[in-house]
Design an enzyme around this catalytic site. Structure first.
Site, short mmCIF file in Angstrom:
data_model
loop_
_atom_site.label_atom_id
_atom_site.label_comp_id
_atom_site.label_asym_id
_atom_site.label_seq_id
_atom_site.Cartn_x
_atom_site.Cartn_y
_atom_site.Cartn_z
N THR A 92 3.76 -7.14 -1.46
CA THR A 92 4.95 -6.74 -0.68
C THR A 92 6.24 -7.80 0.02
O THR A 92 5.24 -9.00 0.03
CB THR A 92 5.03 -5.14 0.05
OG1 THR A 92 5.82 -5.43 1.26
CG2 THR A 92 3.12 -5.69 0.89
N ASP A 93 7.86 -7.78 0.41
CA ASP A 93 7.91 -8.90 1.05
C ASP A 93 7.35 -8.48 2.64
O ASP A 93 7.49 -9.25 3.37
CB ASP A 93 8.93 -8.70 1.71
CG ASP A 93 9.60 -7.63 2.05
OD1 ASP A 93 9.19 -6.70 2.38
OD2 ASP A 93 10.74 -7.68 2.07
N GLU A 94 6.55 -7.16 2.71
CA GLU A 94 6.04 -7.57 4.61
C GLU A 94 4.77 -8.36 4.95
O GLU A 94 4.56 -8.49 5.65
CB GLU A 94 4.92 -5.89 4.71
CG GLU A 94 6.92 -4.76 4.21
CD GLU A 94 6.44 -3.39 4.87
OE1 GLU A 94 5.74 -3.45 5.58
OE2 GLU A 94 7.08 -2.67 4.04
N TYR A 134 -1.43 -2.30 6.68
CA TYR A 134 -0.19 -2.49 5.77
C TYR A 134 -0.87 -3.38 4.88
O TYR A 134 -0.99 -3.88 4.13
CB TYR A 134 0.99 -1.08 5.72
CG TYR A 134 1.10 -1.57 3.96
CD1 TYR A 134 0.65 -1.40 3.16
CD2 TYR A 134 3.02 -1.81 4.31
CE1 TYR A 134 1.13 -1.74 1.38
CE2 TYR A 134 2.99 -2.60 2.51
CZ TYR A 134 2.30 -2.32 2.08
OH TYR A 134 3.63 -2.24 0.50
N LYS A 163 -2.33 -6.18 2.10
CA LYS A 163 -1.30 -6.86 1.24
C LYS A 163 -1.60 -8.42 1.05
O LYS A 163 -1.82 -8.82 -0.19
CB LYS A 163 -0.44 -6.43 1.32
CG LYS A 163 -0.22 -4.29 0.86
CD LYS A 163 -0.38 -3.89 -0.51
CE LYS A 163 0.05 -5.33 -1.45
NZ LYS A 163 -0.03 -3.94 -3.02
P1 NAD Z 1 2.63 4.75 -3.81
O1 NAD Z 1 1.67 4.87 -2.25
O2 NAD Z 1 3.72 5.79 -4.02
O3 NAD Z 1 1.94 5.11 -4.75
C1 NAD Z 1 0.53 4.49 -4.59
C2 NAD Z 1 -0.42 5.26 -5.95
O4 NAD Z 1 -2.01 4.59 -6.18
C3 NAD Z 1 -0.79 6.39 -5.79
O5 NAD Z 1 -0.95 6.87 -7.24
C4 NAD Z 1 -2.00 6.25 -5.36
O6 NAD Z 1 -3.17 7.59 -6.14
C5 NAD Z 1 -3.30 5.20 -5.79
N1 NAD Z 1 -4.50 4.87 -5.37
C6 NAD Z 1 -4.51 4.70 -3.85
N2 NAD Z 1 -5.11 4.51 -3.46
C7 NAD Z 1 -5.96 4.35 -4.78
C8 NAD Z 1 -7.29 4.33 -5.44
N3 NAD Z 1 -7.91 3.40 -4.17
N4 NAD Z 1 -7.81 4.02 -6.60
C9 NAD Z 1 -6.43 4.22 -7.29
N5 NAD Z 1 -5.36 4.37 -7.11
C10 NAD Z 1 -5.45 4.56 -5.98
O7 NAD Z 1 3.32 3.25 -3.50
P2 NAD Z 1 4.04 2.66 -3.92
O8 NAD Z 1 5.18 3.04 -3.71
O9 NAD Z 1 4.57 2.96 -5.47
O10 NAD Z 1 3.98 1.43 -4.71
C11 NAD Z 1 2.86 0.74 -5.18
C12 NAD Z 1 2.48 -0.72 -5.51
O11 NAD Z 1 3.72 -1.55 -5.21
C13 NAD Z 1 1.84 -1.16 -4.22
O12 NAD Z 1 1.37 -2.47 -4.58
C14 NAD Z 1 2.66 -1.44 -2.83
O13 NAD Z 1 2.40 -2.14 -1.41
C15 NAD Z 1 3.88 -1.88 -3.84
N6 NAD Z 1 4.84 -2.20 -3.06
C16 NAD Z 1 6.05 -1.36 -3.17
C17 NAD Z 1 7.34 -1.11 -2.15
C18 NAD Z 1 7.71 0.17 -1.99
O14 NAD Z 1 9.05 0.22 -1.59
N7 NAD Z 1 7.21 1.34 -2.13
C19 NAD Z 1 7.68 -2.57 -1.56
C20 NAD Z 1 6.84 -3.88 -2.06
C21 NAD Z 1 5.64 -3.79 -2.59
P1 TYD Z 2 9.15 2.96 5.71
O1 TYD Z 2 10.58 3.28 4.46
O2 TYD Z 2 8.57 3.67 6.37
O3 TYD Z 2 9.59 1.40 5.09
P2 TYD Z 2 8.38 0.23 5.65
O4 TYD Z 2 8.28 0.58 6.72
O5 TYD Z 2 7.66 -0.25 4.47
O6 TYD Z 2 9.74 -0.68 5.72
O7 TYD Z 2 10.31 2.78 6.68
C1 TYD Z 2 11.56 1.84 6.38
C2 TYD Z 2 12.39 2.06 7.61
O8 TYD Z 2 12.64 2.88 8.35
C3 TYD Z 2 11.53 1.02 8.99
O9 TYD Z 2 12.73 0.28 9.59
C4 TYD Z 2 11.05 2.05 9.74
C5 TYD Z 2 12.22 3.32 9.67
N1 TYD Z 2 12.22 4.49 9.59
C6 TYD Z 2 12.31 5.38 10.41
O10 TYD Z 2 13.64 5.25 11.12
N2 TYD Z 2 12.47 6.77 10.68
C7 TYD Z 2 11.46 7.35 9.29
O11 TYD Z 2 10.65 8.26 9.98
C8 TYD Z 2 10.87 6.65 8.53
C9 TYD Z 2 9.47 7.16 7.63
C10 TYD Z 2 11.15 5.38 8.69
#
Ligand code: NAD
Ligand code: TYD
Length: 347
Positions: free
Chosen positions: A128-130, A153, A157
């Site tokens: 992630t970019d975070e 989080y 990461k």
């Molecule tokens: P998500 O929370 O929707 O899904 C996570 C998946 O991982 C689930 O299916 C869960 O069952 C599985 N999991 C969790 N713990 C586990 C464990 N101990 N063993 C095996 N499986 C396990 O997450 P996502 O949004 O699909 O994100 C996927 C990846 O992409 C993550 O690594 C996240 O850091 C990265 N990412 C997400 C975003 C975003 O905006 N969602 C952006 C950049 C990077």
């Molecule tokens: P989120 O979807 O949790 O992603 P991230 O924190 O990883 O960027 O949140 C996106 C943005 O929206 C973040 O600035 C927090 C804000 N947010 C709200 O304002 N209300 C909400 O209920 C949630 C879940 C997030």
């Protein structure tokens, strides 16, 4: 090739598998997922019986289970999505983040190191970019930006990214990393901003905006992220990191306004009715102000750029949630969790 996809039942992993399993019958995709609250096997219904797709329930924080999966499936490539992914949950309960994101990544790296010899294999780490922390009002994250994570989080990461790079430098493990901005689209668990707002607006519940709603995220449609990852798996250089972003910075309050307007159109309701649900709530502790990605490297070196605009992507996402009531209801009413408990008890 045999490709082990960790976390393939989550949001991005399921979108990745739904795109690639039908497109690549020459590869076998093994989905290794613990099936936490964030997972849903219903998200994979279209590929569940495909001859080149397999599911195995694995907790990556369990070294013996990871070793067994490597021994059984002997993957050529690992695409590592599995993680605890929600910032707010990492504030209320950070332990699982350390366990899955750090120890789980470590276990996978160890299994890969044991299995792959002499430059074999590829470990693609999805991040992630975070990890870069917060930007002020100016500037963009590049691959060289210093790590400065704010939440448990992003710290977990960041630690996992460091381990992946260390295994490359120290043990010559072939790795690639991608750091992506905020994703949105179908199959996202409704704790994240965009699906949460869609569900609450449909139900006439308050739309909770943290702080002043002025925090900025760089939104990318999930299929664009999946295509970028696949591009890096195929053509990226070993040992390299690629930033992935949508070139699409939006303030949270503008995301919520946009969603209310699209939802109002799609549901045939007056926009004011939905906009009136917006409620400003207490800010998230340590809330990063702004994320924005410079994706020049992946664009210039590998030719990837996003296809979806925010406008078309938001509309598609809203339509998806309106059209998939069964998925939404299962996720919300706990029916799916009960099913998992019954079907996977003791496994
Ligand atoms: P998500 O929370 O929707 O899904 C996570 C998946 O991982 C689930 O299916 C869960 O069952 C599985 N999991 C969790 N713990 C586990 C464990 N101990 N063993 C095996 N499986 C396990 O997450 P996502 O949004 O699909 O994100 C996927 C990846 O992409 C993550 O690594 C996240 O850091 C990265 N990412 C997400 C975003 C975003 O905006 N969602 C952006 C950049 C990077
Ligand atoms: P989120 O979807 O949790 O992603 P991230 O924190 O990883 O960027 O949140 C996106 C943005 O929206 C973040 O600035 C927090 C804000 N947010 C709200 O304002 N209300 C909400 O209920 C949630 C879940 C997030």
């Amino acid at each position: 090739m045999k490709i082990l996809v960790t976390g393939g039942a989550g949001f991005i992993g399921a979108n990745f598998l739904n795109l690639l399993v039908p497109r690549h019958p020459e590869h076998t995709f093994v989905n290794a997922d613990k099936l936490t609250y964030a997972a849903n096997l219903g998200s994979l219904a279209e590929i569940a019986t495909a001859p080149n797709y397999l599911f195995t329930r694995v907790d990556i924080a369990d070294m013996a289970a990871v070793d067994a999966a490597f021994d059984e499936h002997a993957p050529d490539v690992v695409v590592h999505f599995a993680a605890e992914s929600h910032v707010d949950r990492s504030i209320s309960g950070p332990r699982e983040f350390v366990r899955t994101n750090i120890e789980g990544t470590f276990n996978l790296l160890e299994a890969a190191r044991r299995t792959w010899k002499d430059g074999q294999g590829l470990f693609h780490h999805v991040s992630t970019d975070e990890v870069y922390g917060s930007l002020g009002t100016e500037g963009l994250f590049t691959e060289d930006t210093r790590y400065d994570p704010s939440s448990p989080y992003s710290a977990s990461k960041a630690a996992s990214d460091h381990l992946v790079r260390a295994y490359h430098r120290t043990f010559k493990l072939p790795v690639k990393l991608t750091n992506c901005s905020n994703n949105y689209g179908p199959l996202q668990f409704p704790e994240k901003l965009i699906p949460l707002m869609i569900m609450n607006a449909q139900d006439g519940k308050p739309l909770p905006v943290y702080g002043q709603g002025t925090n900025v995220r760089d939104w990318l449609y999930v299929e664009d992220h999946c295509e970028a990852i696949w591009t890096v798996v195929q053509r990226g250089a070993v040992g390299e990191t690629y930033n992935i972003g949508g070139n699409n910075e939006v303030k949270n309050i503008d995301v919520v306004h946009g969603l209310c307007n699209v939802l109002a159109q799609e549901m045939g309701r007056p926009p004011a009715e939905l906009l009136g649900l917006i409620t400003y709530v207490k800010d998230r502790p340590g809330h990063d102000l702004r994320y924005a990605i410079d994706a020049t490297k992946i664009k210039e070196q590998l030719g990837w750029s996003p296809r979806e605009t925010f406008e078309t992507g938001l509309r598609k996402t809203v339509r998806w949630y309106l059209d998939h009531k069964v998925w939404v209801d299962q996720v919300r009413n706990g029916e799916y969790r009960n099913w998992i408990e019954q079907n996977y008890a003791g496994r």
